[in-house]
Enzyme design. Structure first.
Site, PDB file in Angstrom:
ATOM      1  N   CYS A  65       0.834  -1.207   0.000  1.00  0.00           N
ATOM      2  CA  CYS A  65       0.000   0.000   0.000  1.00  0.00           C
ATOM      3  C   CYS A  65       0.872   1.261   0.000  1.00  0.00           C
ATOM      4  O   CYS A  65       1.560   1.548   0.983  1.00  0.00           O
ATOM      5  CB  CYS A  65      -0.911  -0.030   1.220  1.00  0.00           C
ATOM      6  SG  CYS A  65      -1.816   1.479   1.547  1.00  0.00           S
ATOM      7  N   CYS A  68       0.101   3.752   2.767  1.00  0.00           N
ATOM      8  CA  CYS A  68       0.561   3.196   4.045  1.00  0.00           C
ATOM      9  C   CYS A  68       2.057   3.463   4.242  1.00  0.00           C
ATOM     10  O   CYS A  68       2.492   3.865   5.320  1.00  0.00           O
ATOM     11  CB  CYS A  68       0.312   1.694   4.108  1.00  0.00           C
ATOM     12  SG  CYS A  68      -1.413   1.205   4.033  1.00  0.00           S
TER      13      CYS A  68
END
Length: 141
Positions: A65, A68
């Site tokens: 991600c 993230c």
């Protein structure tokens, strides 16, 4: 009396309210109980900390991600500002899918503020360190 889990050896420690938390050392390994850095946890480690810690801020993330990964340094900077009032943890949703599902995480990065063993607030999306700190403090009241 406050309980906290050592970030080094995972031993639950009790701290008297009269002693400043930042000076606390683990009774088992002797290391500082607060290091101002998030701790990576498993689902079982999170459950253990939920039972012991008064307040946790959990970053649910995954290695693939992009947002993230972009938020990781912001989350680390927030840890330095929020500890010892809030313990910051990172839960890899790819490695621990059951734990992420337990909290009904549907998008990442997700932040879960857990107070006294219960999810008190949640949000999702990339945030700056200032936004993380402000959101957590507001949610704690």
């Amino acid at each position: 009396m406050t309980q906290t889990v050592c970030p080094h050896c995972d031993t639950t420690n009790r701290l008297p309210d009269s002693k400043p938390a930042l000076q606390g050392k683990c009774g088992r390994c002797g290391q500082p109980l607060y290091v101002g850095q998030p701790k990576e946890v498993t689902g079982a480690g999170l459950a253990r900390r939920m039972a012991a810690e008064p307040a946790l801020l959990v970053d649910v993330w995954a290695p693939w991600c992009g947002p993230c990964r972009a938020m990781a340094p912001n989350f680390a900077a927030a840890a330095a500002r929020l500890e010892p009032d809030v313990r910051l943890l990172k839960l890899n949703s790819e490695a621990e899918p059951a734990a992420a599902q337990r909290f009904n995480v549907s998008s990442i990065p997700a932040l879960l503020l857990i107070k006294d063993g219960q999810v008190a607030a949640r949000t999702a999306g990339l945030m700056s360190a200032e936004q993380i700190v402000g959101w957590a403090r507001q949610a704690l009241g």
